[in-house]
Each structure stands twice: as structure tokens, then as C-alpha cells.
Design a protein around this motif. Structure first.
Motif, PDB file in Angstrom:
ATOM      1  N   LYS A 175       2.138  -1.623   8.161  1.00 37.42           N
ATOM      2  CA  LYS A 175       1.594  -2.631   8.696  1.00 37.42           C
ATOM      3  C   LYS A 175       0.565  -2.426   7.292  1.00 37.42           C
ATOM      4  O   LYS A 175      -1.134  -2.982   7.346  1.00 37.42           O
ATOM      5  CB  LYS A 175       0.401  -1.523  10.234  1.00 37.42           C
ATOM      6  N   GLY A 176       0.168  -0.729   6.754  1.00 38.96           N
ATOM      7  CA  GLY A 176      -0.527  -1.152   5.730  1.00 38.96           C
ATOM      8  C   GLY A 176      -0.496  -1.643   4.810  1.00 38.96           C
ATOM      9  O   GLY A 176      -1.928  -2.487   3.877  1.00 38.96           O
ATOM     10  N   SER A 191       0.628   3.784   6.546  1.00 36.28           N
ATOM     11  CA  SER A 191      -0.548   2.591   6.954  1.00 36.28           C
ATOM     12  C   SER A 191      -1.874   3.522   6.720  1.00 36.28           C
ATOM     13  O   SER A 191      -1.505   4.928   7.795  1.00 36.28           O
ATOM     14  CB  SER A 191      -0.143   2.490   8.357  1.00 36.28           C
ATOM     15  N   HIS A 192      -2.740   3.610   6.139  1.00 37.78           N
ATOM     16  CA  HIS A 192      -3.789   3.973   6.849  1.00 37.78           C
ATOM     17  C   HIS A 192      -3.797   4.890   5.272  1.00 37.78           C
ATOM     18  O   HIS A 192      -4.890   6.223   6.187  1.00 37.78           O
ATOM     19  CB  HIS A 192      -4.801   3.733   7.763  1.00 37.78           C
ATOM     20  N   CYS A 193      -2.935   5.026   4.707  1.00 35.76           N
ATOM     21  CA  CYS A 193      -2.881   6.685   4.163  1.00 35.76           C
ATOM     22  C   CYS A 193      -3.438   6.607   2.521  1.00 35.76           C
ATOM     23  O   CYS A 193      -3.270   7.661   1.442  1.00 35.76           O
ATOM     24  CB  CYS A 193      -1.078   6.987   4.357  1.00 35.76           C
ATOM     25  N   GLU A 194      -3.973   5.167   2.023  1.00 35.99           N
ATOM     26  CA  GLU A 194      -3.997   5.695   0.620  1.00 35.99           C
ATOM     27  C   GLU A 194      -4.966   6.388   0.387  1.00 35.99           C
ATOM     28  O   GLU A 194      -5.112   7.342  -0.365  1.00 35.99           O
ATOM     29  CB  GLU A 194      -4.565   3.935   0.948  1.00 35.99           C
ATOM     30  N   ARG A 195      -5.836   6.809   0.730  1.00 34.71           N
ATOM     31  CA  ARG A 195      -7.142   7.580   0.503  1.00 34.71           C
ATOM     32  C   ARG A 195      -6.928   8.902   1.037  1.00 34.71           C
ATOM     33  O   ARG A 195      -7.012   9.752   0.357  1.00 34.71           O
ATOM     34  CB  ARG A 195      -8.407   7.255   1.791  1.00 34.71           C
ATOM     35  N   GLU A 252     -11.180  -0.510  -3.492  1.00 39.28           N
ATOM     36  CA  GLU A 252     -12.116  -0.305  -2.110  1.00 39.28           C
ATOM     37  C   GLU A 252     -13.167  -1.432  -2.101  1.00 39.28           C
ATOM     38  O   GLU A 252     -13.471  -1.957  -2.924  1.00 39.28           O
ATOM     39  CB  GLU A 252     -12.394   0.385  -2.044  1.00 39.28           C
ATOM     40  N   SER A 282     -15.613  -5.368   9.964  1.00 37.53           N
ATOM     41  CA  SER A 282     -14.941  -4.935  11.387  1.00 37.53           C
ATOM     42  C   SER A 282     -15.320  -4.993  12.523  1.00 37.53           C
ATOM     43  O   SER A 282     -16.946  -4.763  12.759  1.00 37.53           O
ATOM     44  CB  SER A 282     -14.620  -4.079  10.985  1.00 37.53           C
ATOM     45  N   VAL A 326     -12.510  -0.845   3.008  1.00 39.60           N
ATOM     46  CA  VAL A 326     -11.115  -1.084   3.040  1.00 39.60           C
ATOM     47  C   VAL A 326     -10.499  -0.783   1.372  1.00 39.60           C
ATOM     48  O   VAL A 326     -11.152  -1.682   0.929  1.00 39.60           O
ATOM     49  CB  VAL A 326     -10.457  -2.065   4.562  1.00 39.60           C
ATOM     50  N   PRO A 372      -3.909  -2.822   0.769  1.00 37.04           N
ATOM     51  CA  PRO A 372      -3.524  -2.261   2.199  1.00 37.04           C
ATOM     52  C   PRO A 372      -2.097  -1.866   1.660  1.00 37.04           C
ATOM     53  O   PRO A 372      -1.339  -2.806   1.363  1.00 37.04           O
ATOM     54  CB  PRO A 372      -3.926  -3.100   3.456  1.00 37.04           C
TER      55      PRO A 372
END
Length: 205
Positions: free
Chosen positions: A5-6, A50-54, A71, A76, A87, A91
Motif C-alpha cells: 500500500k505504501g 507500508s509506512h516504513c520509509e522513515r 518528503e 490530511s 509524507v 510512498p
């Protein structure tokens, strides 16, 4: 390739950068592509959950690796309140600049939240050319508003994502950077028609 999903495209206008993003540019200013004299140093793509980039970025940065996680700031909505949030520009992805050998490959792959480094194997990794990374850095440094945009090719099968033609599929033909046409065909009759669309309203089918 299956995506998390990222990897979904952003659907809203990306706003002017915040001070936090400005500080990010200062960090990367001394590491422009091509600035390293080391032989074999390239930009590689890290694909994350998903959402683990940072999470991946911070782990590897702590080990001394040079990472680039561009980023942006978006509106949102949480409940009835709207607020700005940072974000990833892409993504599910961030970039690593390094001379990869077997040892460093193994070390990078230990990062929690990492799916893999894009490429066939550790000694045949996919490389991003310096000028593409430099272009993204310059966009961030210019402090301009940015809009997420679909990556489309002539002849690609696409699906319209919004408006009265939502979910209609056809073949994409570009007219200019912002407008295109979706060609709809009746193959049995060997006839086609084309409808003009905004390029931001179509996605790969």
C-alpha cells in the motif's frame, strides 16, 4: 511486481514545504549526486513495507549509510479535522547512495521494515541515474508546491480514476504534458474512438 500500500500514488495536492522539510534539504545539500569520488558509488532504491520509509531510513543512517528520503507536505483528514502531514514523495521507497558489496548488501538487508533492494541480486542491483536524483533534490530545494503525477507511457492501458468516466479503461495517447486521450476500441469492428482526459485522472489499468 507486487506492491505494498505504501506504493500507492498520492491523491491530493502537495503543499509548500514546512521548516522540517527545509532542514531535510540542508542535510542532503552536501551529498549531491556525483559528489562522491568513490568508485562504484551509485544510487539504489530501497523498497519498504507500508509506512516504513522513515523507520528504514533512520536505522541505516545510524549505521553511517547515506540515505535520501524525499518528503513533502500534504493535507490530511482525521475525523472532521484537516491538518498538514509530511509524507514520502514516493510512498514505499527511499534511495541509498553507496558502493554496494556483499557485506554492505547484507547489512542493509537487516533493516527492519525493508522489503528488498531493487535489482536481480546483490551484484546486479538496479541503479538510478544521478541526474534523476539531482532533479528531485532541486525540486525540494526550490520550495515549490508539487503535484503527484501518474507515470504513463504511450500505448499503455489505463483506467480513468475520477469523474463521470470513472473505471473506463482504454489505451493512453499523450497530447501534451497535462492532457491526453484514452482510446476505446471495439476490436470485432476494428473501430476506435478517443476521449480527452486530464493526465492526473488516469492510472495504469
Amino acid at each position: 511486481m507486487e506492491r505494498t500500500k505504501g506504493g500507492e500514488a498520492l491523491s491530493e495536492l502537495l503543499l509548500t514545504q514546512s521548516p522540517q522539510l527545509n532542514r531535510q534539504q540542508e542535510v542532503y545539500a552536501d551529498h549531491r549526486p556525483g559528489s562522491s569520488p568513490a568508485t562504484g558509488v551509485n544510487w539504489y532504491v530501497l523498497w519498504t513495507h507500508s509506512h516504513c520509509e522513515r523507520l528504514v531510513h533512520d536505522q541505516l543512517a545510524a549505521k553511517g549509510f547515506h540515505l535520501f528520503l524525499p518528503e513533502l507536505e500534504v493535507w490530511s483528514t482525521r475525523g472532521s479535522a484537516r491538518h498538514r502531514a509530511c509524507v514520502p514523495m514516493f510512498p514505499g521507497y527511499l534511495f541509498l547512495r553507496h558502493a554496494i558489496d556483499a557485506d554492505s548488501y547484507i547489512e542493509v538487508c537487516k533493516a527492519r521494515g525493508l522489503t528488498r533492494i531493487l535489482g536481480e541480486r546483490w551484484d546486479r542491483l538496479a541503479v538510478v541515474v544521478d541526474r534523476e536524483i539531482e532533479a528531485i533534490e532541486r525540486v525540494l530545494g526550490a520550495h515549490r508546491s508539487v503535484l503527484a503525477y501518474p507515470y504513463l507511457r504511450e500505448g499503455q492501458r489505463v483506467r480513468i480514476t475520477r469523474g463521470p468516466l470513472t473505471d473506463v479503461e482504454g489505451i493512453f495517447v499523450r497530447m501534451n504534458p497535462h492532457k491526453g486521450m484514452v482510446v476505446l476500441s471495439i476490436h470485432l469492428l476494428q473501430r476506435s474512438v478517443a476521449v480527452e482526459v486530464d493526465c492526473a485522472s488516469v492510472a495504469s489499468a
